[in-house]
Scaffold this motif. Structure first.
Motif, short mmCIF file in Angstrom:
data_model
loop_
_atom_site.label_atom_id
_atom_site.label_comp_id
_atom_site.label_asym_id
_atom_site.label_seq_id
_atom_site.Cartn_x
_atom_site.Cartn_y
_atom_site.Cartn_z
N GLU A 16 0.81 -1.21 0.00
CA GLU A 16 0.00 0.00 0.00
C GLU A 16 0.85 1.28 0.00
O GLU A 16 0.64 2.16 -0.81
N ASP A 17 1.78 1.39 0.92
CA ASP A 17 2.55 2.62 1.09
C ASP A 17 4.00 2.25 1.41
O ASP A 17 4.25 1.24 2.07
N ARG A 18 4.95 3.06 0.92
CA ARG A 18 6.36 2.76 1.13
C ARG A 18 7.06 3.89 1.88
O ARG A 18 6.72 5.05 1.71
N ALA A 83 9.96 10.92 13.61
CA ALA A 83 8.89 10.61 14.57
C ALA A 83 7.51 10.67 13.91
O ALA A 83 6.64 9.85 14.22
N ALA A 84 7.32 11.60 13.00
CA ALA A 84 6.02 11.71 12.32
C ALA A 84 5.74 10.47 11.47
O ALA A 84 4.61 9.98 11.42
N GLU A 85 6.77 9.95 10.81
CA GLU A 85 6.60 8.74 10.01
C GLU A 85 6.32 7.54 10.89
O GLU A 85 5.48 6.69 10.56
N ILE A 86 6.99 7.46 12.03
CA ILE A 86 6.75 6.34 12.95
C ILE A 86 5.32 6.39 13.47
O ILE A 86 4.63 5.37 13.53
N ILE A 91 0.53 4.11 14.65
CA ILE A 91 -0.78 4.45 15.19
C ILE A 91 -1.88 4.29 14.15
O ILE A 91 -2.87 3.59 14.36
N SER A 92 -1.70 4.92 13.01
CA SER A 92 -2.81 4.99 12.07
C SER A 92 -3.03 3.71 11.30
O SER A 92 -4.16 3.34 11.01
#
Length: 150
Positions: A16-18, A83-86, A91-92
């Motif tokens: 889905e996403d990389r 941190a935003a990528e983690i 979480i999402s």
């Protein structure tokens, strides 16, 4: 420049996403990776305490590069992400939506080893058969079109 691909990931998962992550390595591991002694076939990515780790990546030690250390081929390696990528990964997607994180490949970026990880959903057996049918049909379609042009 690609070092190694995880072809099994594309067979077993819908990608889905990389994301691209740095990998914390020891010196002997970098030398072994340069020599092509790495394998991602059974590797997977997990999160623990807000950090992301690569498990099961096999890096075979070179005899000349590991004289003073006792190398561990299947050592857990930390992946470096913002941190935003983690937060986006953990979480999402992973905890709520049933996605999993899979290593796709290892490659070089400006002399550093990077790992491309993907958010993926597992394929069922009938999904795998449908993908194979579609691929065979596309191949036949291209052959038919090639014959008709000549």
């Amino acid at each position: 420049m690609k070092i190694v691909d995880n072809k099994k990931a594309f067979l077993d998962y819908f990608i889905e996403d990389r994301f691209e992550a740095g990998v914390m390595l020891h010196g002997w591991e970098v030398k072994a990776i340069r020599a092509g002694r790495v394998q991602l076939k059974e590797a997977y990515v997990i999160s623990s305490n807000g950090e992301i780790f690569l498990f099961g990546a096999h890096v075979s030690a070179l005899q000349s590069a590991s004289s003073h250390v006792h190398p561990e081929a299947l050592r857990t390696r930390k992946l470096l992400l913002h941190a935003a990528e983690i937060n986006k990964l953990i979480i999402s997607k992973v905890e709520q939506s049933g996605f999993t994180m899979v290593p796709i490949d290892l490659h070089w970026v400006q002399g550093r080893v990077k790992c491309q990880i993907a958010l993926a959903k597992g394929k069922k057996q009938y999904d795998k058969r449908n993908v194979e049918k579609d691929r065979d049909w596309q191949r036949e379609h291209q052959q038919i079109m090639k014959v008709n042009r000549c």
